[in-house]
Design a protein around this motif. Structure first.
Motif, PDB file in Angstrom:
ATOM      1  N   THR A  20       1.188  -1.297  -0.084  1.00 24.69           N
ATOM      2  CA  THR A  20       0.581   0.551   0.318  1.00 24.69           C
ATOM      3  C   THR A  20       0.996   1.336  -0.179  1.00 24.69           C
ATOM      4  OG1 THR A  20      -2.047  -1.404   1.004  1.00 24.69           O
ATOM      5  CG2 THR A  20      -1.418   1.278   1.023  1.00 24.69           C
ATOM      6  N   PRO A  21       0.527   2.148  -0.466  1.00 24.17           N
ATOM      7  CA  PRO A  21       1.257   3.931  -1.235  1.00 24.17           C
ATOM      8  C   PRO A  21       1.842   4.271   0.380  1.00 24.17           C
ATOM      9  CG  PRO A  21       0.351   3.430  -3.145  1.00 24.17           C
ATOM     10  CD  PRO A  21      -0.524   1.933  -1.897  1.00 24.17           C
ATOM     11  N   GLN A  22       2.344   4.528   0.573  1.00 19.38           N
ATOM     12  CA  GLN A  22       3.066   5.391   2.233  1.00 19.38           C
ATOM     13  C   GLN A  22       3.027   7.104   2.300  1.00 19.38           C
ATOM     14  OE1 GLN A  22       2.761   3.953   5.673  1.00 19.38           O
ATOM     15  NE2 GLN A  22       2.160   1.959   3.933  1.00 19.38           N
ATOM     16  N   HIS A  23       2.334   7.780   2.945  1.00 21.62           N
ATOM     17  CA  HIS A  23       2.131   9.119   2.126  1.00 21.62           C
ATOM     18  C   HIS A  23       2.757   9.750   3.828  1.00 21.62           C
ATOM     19  CE1 HIS A  23      -0.834   6.920  -0.364  1.00 21.62           C
ATOM     20  NE2 HIS A  23      -0.340   7.762  -0.761  1.00 21.62           N
ATOM     21  N   ILE A  24       3.720  10.677   3.613  1.00 19.12           N
ATOM     22  CA  ILE A  24       3.825  11.763   4.178  1.00 19.12           C
ATOM     23  C   ILE A  24       3.910  13.179   3.286  1.00 19.12           C
ATOM     24  CG2 ILE A  24       5.775   9.770   5.063  1.00 19.12           C
ATOM     25  CD1 ILE A  24       7.703  12.127   3.759  1.00 19.12           C
ATOM     26  N   LEU A  53       5.995   4.460  -3.559  1.00 22.14           N
ATOM     27  CA  LEU A  53       4.919   3.692  -4.228  1.00 22.14           C
ATOM     28  C   LEU A  53       5.545   2.735  -4.458  1.00 22.14           C
ATOM     29  CD1 LEU A  53       3.657   6.166  -6.792  1.00 22.14           C
ATOM     30  CD2 LEU A  53       2.685   5.030  -4.724  1.00 22.14           C
ATOM     31  N   ALA A  54       5.113   1.225  -4.795  1.00 30.75           N
ATOM     32  CA  ALA A  54       5.285  -0.073  -4.864  1.00 30.75           C
ATOM     33  C   ALA A  54       6.335   0.291  -6.905  1.00 30.75           C
ATOM     34  CB  ALA A  54       4.693  -1.106  -4.957  1.00 30.75           C
ATOM     35  N   ALA A  55       6.725  -0.652  -6.851  1.00 25.86           N
ATOM     36  CA  ALA A  55       7.372  -0.836  -8.575  1.00 25.86           C
ATOM     37  C   ALA A  55       6.211  -0.477  -9.426  1.00 25.86           C
ATOM     38  CB  ALA A  55       8.541  -1.898  -9.298  1.00 25.86           C
ATOM     39  N   GLY A  56       5.071  -1.262  -9.714  1.00 31.77           N
ATOM     40  CA  GLY A  56       4.619  -1.688 -10.411  1.00 31.77           C
ATOM     41  C   GLY A  56       3.411  -0.860 -10.395  1.00 31.77           C
ATOM     42  N   GLY A  77       1.422  18.542  -8.332  1.00 34.06           N
ATOM     43  CA  GLY A  77       2.038  19.393  -6.749  1.00 34.06           C
ATOM     44  C   GLY A  77       2.713  18.418  -6.252  1.00 34.06           C
ATOM     45  N   GLN A  78       2.680  16.916  -6.211  1.00 31.95           N
ATOM     46  CA  GLN A  78       3.274  15.863  -5.160  1.00 31.95           C
ATOM     47  C   GLN A  78       4.385  15.563  -5.688  1.00 31.95           C
ATOM     48  OE1 GLN A  78      -0.680  13.315  -4.383  1.00 31.95           O
ATOM     49  NE2 GLN A  78      -1.546  15.086  -3.290  1.00 31.95           N
ATOM     50  N   THR A  79       4.950  14.404  -4.365  1.00 32.60           N
ATOM     51  CA  THR A  79       6.186  14.098  -5.404  1.00 32.60           C
ATOM     52  C   THR A  79       6.066  12.312  -5.254  1.00 32.60           C
ATOM     53  OG1 THR A  79       7.410  15.634  -4.411  1.00 32.60           O
ATOM     54  CG2 THR A  79       8.428  13.662  -4.437  1.00 32.60           C
ATOM     55  N   ALA A  80       6.470  11.993  -5.816  1.00 35.14           N
ATOM     56  CA  ALA A  80       6.394   9.929  -5.729  1.00 35.14           C
ATOM     57  C   ALA A  80       8.369   9.634  -5.284  1.00 35.14           C
ATOM     58  CB  ALA A  80       5.758   9.645  -7.252  1.00 35.14           C
ATOM     59  N   ILE A  81       8.074   8.348  -4.888  1.00 33.98           N
ATOM     60  CA  ILE A  81       9.779   7.720  -4.558  1.00 33.98           C
ATOM     61  C   ILE A  81       9.485   6.470  -4.948  1.00 33.98           C
ATOM     62  CG2 ILE A  81      10.793   6.868  -3.161  1.00 33.98           C
ATOM     63  CD1 ILE A  81       9.892   9.425  -1.386  1.00 33.98           C
TER      64      ILE A  81
END
Length: 77
Positions: free
Chosen positions: A2-6, A16-19, A29-33
Motif C-alpha cells: 500500500t502506498p505510504q504518504h507523508i 510507491l511499489a514498483a508496479g 504538485g505532489q512527489t513520488a518515490i
C-alpha cells in the motif's frame, strides 16, 4: 504494498511499489518515490499533471526521501 504518504512543507510525498502508476497515486504538485530494479527513483508531478524525475536512481529509500524533502524545502521558499 500500500502506498505510504507523508507531508513535508505542504508537499505530499508518496512511496510507491514498483508496479504502481504515479498518475494513479499522485495529484499535481505532489512527489513520488518508486522502487525499481536499479534503485529508488524520484518523480515530481507538475501543475499540468506531467510527470518528471531525476535522471538516476538513489541507492536507498532514505536517500530518495531526503532528496524529496529537500525539494519540498526549496519549493516552499
Amino acid at each position: 504494498m500500500t502506498p505510504q504518504h507523508i507531508v513535508h512543507r505542504g508537499i505530499r510525498i508518496a512511496t510507491l511499489a514498483a508496479g504502481d502508476a504515479i498518475e494513479s497515486h499522485c495529484a499535481p504538485g505532489q512527489t513520488a518515490i518508486r522502487e525499481q530494479g536499479d534503485g529508488w527513483w524520484l518523480y515530481f508531478v507538475d501543475e499540468d499533471g506531467k510527470v518528471d524525475g531525476y535522471d538516476s536512481p538513489f541507492a536507498s529509500h532514505a536517500e530518495a526521501l531526503w532528496a524529496a524533502k529537500a525539494a519540498a524545502e526549496f519549493s516552499a521558499q
